[in-house]
Design an enzyme around this catalytic site. Structure first.
Site, PDB file in Angstrom:
ATOM      1  N   CYS A 113       0.834  -1.198   0.000  1.00 25.20           N
ATOM      2  CA  CYS A 113       0.000   0.000   0.000  1.00 25.20           C
ATOM      3  C   CYS A 113       0.877   1.261   0.000  1.00 25.20           C
ATOM      4  O   CYS A 113       1.421   1.619  -1.033  1.00 25.20           O
ATOM      5  CB  CYS A 113      -0.996  -0.024   1.158  1.00 25.20           C
ATOM      6  SG  CYS A 113      -2.336   1.180   0.952  1.00 25.20           S
ATOM      7  N   HIS A 208      -3.610  -5.039   0.680  1.00 31.12           N
ATOM      8  CA  HIS A 208      -3.085  -5.415   1.991  1.00 31.12           C
ATOM      9  C   HIS A 208      -3.120  -6.935   2.169  1.00 31.12           C
ATOM     10  O   HIS A 208      -4.059  -7.481   2.765  1.00 31.12           O
ATOM     11  CB  HIS A 208      -3.912  -4.744   3.100  1.00 31.12           C
ATOM     12  CG  HIS A 208      -3.610  -3.302   3.267  1.00 31.12           C
ATOM     13  ND1 HIS A 208      -2.672  -2.837   4.170  1.00 31.12           N
ATOM     14  CD2 HIS A 208      -4.104  -2.204   2.637  1.00 31.12           C
ATOM     15  CE1 HIS A 208      -2.611  -1.517   4.102  1.00 31.12           C
ATOM     16  NE2 HIS A 208      -3.470  -1.108   3.181  1.00 31.12           N
ATOM     17  N   GLU A 210      -1.614  -8.690   4.232  1.00 30.66           N
ATOM     18  CA  GLU A 210      -1.605  -9.052   5.662  1.00 30.66           C
ATOM     19  C   GLU A 210      -3.010  -9.089   6.255  1.00 30.66           C
ATOM     20  O   GLU A 210      -3.204  -9.605   7.362  1.00 30.66           O
ATOM     21  CB  GLU A 210      -0.713  -8.079   6.445  1.00 30.66           C
ATOM     22  CG  GLU A 210      -1.348  -6.768   6.869  1.00 30.66           C
ATOM     23  CD  GLU A 210      -1.553  -5.763   5.741  1.00 30.66           C
ATOM     24  OE1 GLU A 210      -2.142  -4.698   6.010  1.00 30.66           O
ATOM     25  OE2 GLU A 210      -1.110  -6.033   4.604  1.00 30.66           O
TER      26      GLU A 210
END
Length: 232
Positions: A113, A208, A210
């Site tokens: 990002c 993202h 994660e």
């Protein structure tokens, strides 16, 4: 090398725990957890003097530049948009120095990002300072589909269109020197950049990983940090 050491950039924020309210070096726990799920050892890198970035990166097998605050527009020759967030000057300087050290030293690099946006700025690119449709409610990730470009590093890592967790209001405008766009959203927003011909591995994604279950992007970084070819 069984478990390569992957550094993750952090940032300073006021945090509260127990009776304490103090400045803390923070990053969401999803980042180190994703590194660990992909077989790496996670090391958190607190903000520091940019002059020490090369020494820090030299001790790593791979580097992740995490998401977060907007990049200062002056870094790419622009005036702030009314919707651009307050600058994080120390963070910009530290993470730019980390990126430059990783590229110079051939240390595998993954931007996430803000990390994608900062990589673009580091190589002379610019940013769209505001766009709609790529974030949910405040603090809530949206999902949308991205389409990888066949034949690219990302295209080999994610060979099919995939829905990804997303939360951003800025994006790539002018692409930086040597970078290649390797994924797009349906609206044409650039969703991944990579540096073809770079020694090692240099990839950045606008979403993202994660915050999701798909580990393939981090798997690719960890494999590169072990010394595997990005094509493997």
């Amino acid at each position: 090398m069984s478990q390569p050491l992957i550094g993750i950039s952090t940032y300073q924020e006021e945090a509260r725990w127990g009776v304490w309210s103090l400045p803390a070096a923070l990053v969401p726990a999803g980042y180190p957890k994703l590194v660990q799920r992909s077989g790496g050892l996670a090391a958190l890198l607190p903000p520091g003097d940019p002059a020490t970035a090369a020494a820090a990166v030299a001790r790593l097998d791979g580097l992740v530049i995490a998401g977060g605050a907007d990049v200062q527009p002056a870094r790419y020759g622009a005036e702030p948009h009314p919707r651009t967030g307050p600058p994080a000057l120390d963070r910009d300087a530290w993470e730019l120095a980390l990126i430059e050290a990783a590229l110079a030293g051939g240390v595998p690099l993954l931007g996430i990002c803000r990390g994608l946006q900062l990589l673009n700025v580091a190589l002379g690119g610019s940013l769209i300072q505001h766009l709609d449709g790529h974030a949910g409610a405040p603090g809530v990730f949206e999902q949308h589909e991205i389409k990888p470009v066949p034949g690219t590093l990302l295209g080999r890592t994610l060979p099919e269109p995939v829905a990804v967790p997303t939360y951003h209001h800025q994006a790539v405008d002018r692409i930086g020197r040597g970078l290649l766009a390797s994924a797009y959203a349906e609206d044409g927003t650039i969703e991944a950049l990579e540096l073809p011909g770079a020694y090692g591995f240099a990839l950045a994604v606008q979403w993202h990983p994660e915050a999701g279950e798909d580990t393939r992007v981090m798997d690719a970084l960890v494999a590169a940090a072990r010394g595997a070819s990005p094509a493997e």
